[in-house]
Design a protein around this motif. Sequence first.
Motif, short mmCIF file in Angstrom:
data_model
loop_
_atom_site.label_atom_id
_atom_site.label_comp_id
_atom_site.label_asym_id
_atom_site.label_seq_id
_atom_site.Cartn_x
_atom_site.Cartn_y
_atom_site.Cartn_z
N ASN A 4 38.75 72.24 11.39
CA ASN A 4 39.59 73.18 10.63
C ASN A 4 38.85 74.50 10.42
O ASN A 4 39.47 75.57 10.45
CB ASN A 4 39.96 72.56 9.28
N ASP A 5 37.55 74.41 10.18
CA ASP A 5 36.79 75.65 9.98
C ASP A 5 36.78 76.50 11.26
O ASP A 5 36.79 77.73 11.19
CB ASP A 5 35.35 75.34 9.55
N GLU A 17 40.96 73.71 3.62
CA GLU A 17 41.65 73.13 2.45
C GLU A 17 43.16 73.03 2.72
O GLU A 17 43.78 72.00 2.48
CB GLU A 17 41.36 74.03 1.24
N TRP A 18 43.78 74.10 3.25
CA TRP A 18 45.23 74.08 3.51
C TRP A 18 45.56 72.98 4.52
O TRP A 18 46.45 72.17 4.31
CB TRP A 18 45.72 75.43 4.04
N ILE A 19 44.81 72.94 5.60
CA ILE A 19 45.14 71.99 6.67
C ILE A 19 44.94 70.55 6.17
O ILE A 19 45.78 69.69 6.39
CB ILE A 19 44.30 72.26 7.94
N ARG A 20 43.82 70.31 5.48
CA ARG A 20 43.54 68.94 5.01
C ARG A 20 44.58 68.47 4.00
O ARG A 20 45.09 67.37 4.09
CB ARG A 20 42.16 68.88 4.37
N THR A 21 44.92 69.33 3.04
CA THR A 21 45.84 68.86 1.99
C THR A 21 47.27 68.75 2.52
O THR A 21 48.02 67.88 2.09
CB THR A 21 45.79 69.76 0.75
N ARG A 22 47.69 69.61 3.45
CA ARG A 22 49.07 69.53 3.97
C ARG A 22 49.26 68.49 5.05
O ARG A 22 50.36 68.00 5.26
CB ARG A 22 49.50 70.88 4.57
#
Length: 330
Positions: free
Chosen positions: A23-24, A35-40
């Motif tokens: 993601n980074d 954070e956006w990709i992991r939580t969504r």
Amino acid sequence: MGDRIPLAIRGMGSALPDRVMTNDDFARILDTSDEWIRTRTGIRERRFANDDEDSLTLATTAATRAIEDAGLTPADIDLIVFATSTPAYPLPATACFLQHALGCRHIPAFDISAACAGFVYAFVIGAGLTHIGGYSHALVVGSEKMSAVTDFQDRATCVILADGAGAAIIGPPDNELSGLYEHMLGADGSGAELIIVPAGGSAKPATAKTVEERQHYMKMRGREVYKFAVTKMQEILIETTRRAGLRVEDLAYVVPHQSNLRIIESAAQKMGLPMDKIAVNIDRYGNTSAASIPMALEEAWRAGKVKAGDWVLMAGFGAGLTWGSALIRL
Ligand SMILES: CC(C)(COP(=O)(O)OP(=O)(O)OC[C@H]1O[C@@H](n2cnc3c(N)ncnc32)[C@H](O)[C@@H]1OP(=O)(O)O)[C@@H](O)C(=O)NCCC(=O)NCCS
């Protein structure tokens, strides 16, 4: 419970490209964050094929491993059913290239286009053909190079799609119990435009303009797909279990399509299924479409999470809109 189609999964194999994209890594090229990709979505990283890899090369590796795992040779395979939305070429079927690459006999080989439900469709078709006779061992493959149709300027889709392949050998059972007991396959074409590659088919052949307009990439109306997916995943898991006359506690393991961790968690919660009985590898591999279910099943198989005699329920949904479930006893 429906009639059992006697069969066993005699071997499995997967193939993943080496190239890891975290993601980074995306956050460095796009307006997004880990954070956006992991939580969504639940995704932490995924694999992308290199230029010299495609759905055929990945499938060849996965299939070779599955054939070896089954203790067979390519000459023993009687049928190839290949699920993909990213065929190596628009024509002919990638299954035919695979047949030749593996060195199989001149057996039937064809592609199934049912997007993320593709492996379940292919599995049921493979099982059905082995049942009518003449096809003792079917090679069923789900293989995708989703990165080939991914618009890396569209942050809502490019962070979820990924590449990989999984293969299973369906063969005769060695006991009176193992087989395919229930399945549900379906489609709702009124949602066909919710996930679409608009150009490159006969409706809109490739032109310089279609390329310039990025119409060869997959477009997805994510929120609408999400609503469909959450409802349909729960529905088919619960209904397939009910039709088989089983309780949720009877299921040893559920292997859902890996599209979004929230969809998987919501299905588990609705069924009353503990999360350790449902396959999750989206965190490491993202959404590999038709490859996600066989890859997750193989992982469970290797980790000893499923064993002979277990009830295993696979379920997928995707573009089309399509869906499919298959309840097997190993
Ligand atoms: C794709 C998906 C993760 C997007 O999540 P979502 O919560 O629906 O997000 P939305 O598309 O509604 O966008 C919400 C906001 O996040 C933004 N956003 C989208 N992608 C983003 C990203 N990668 N990083 C940061 N922000 C992003 C949007 O621009 C939007 O911003 P806005 O409110 O300022 O307009 C989600 O819709 C999903 O999983 N859908 C189902 C996918 C699926 O199963 N597809 C395959 C079928 S096999």
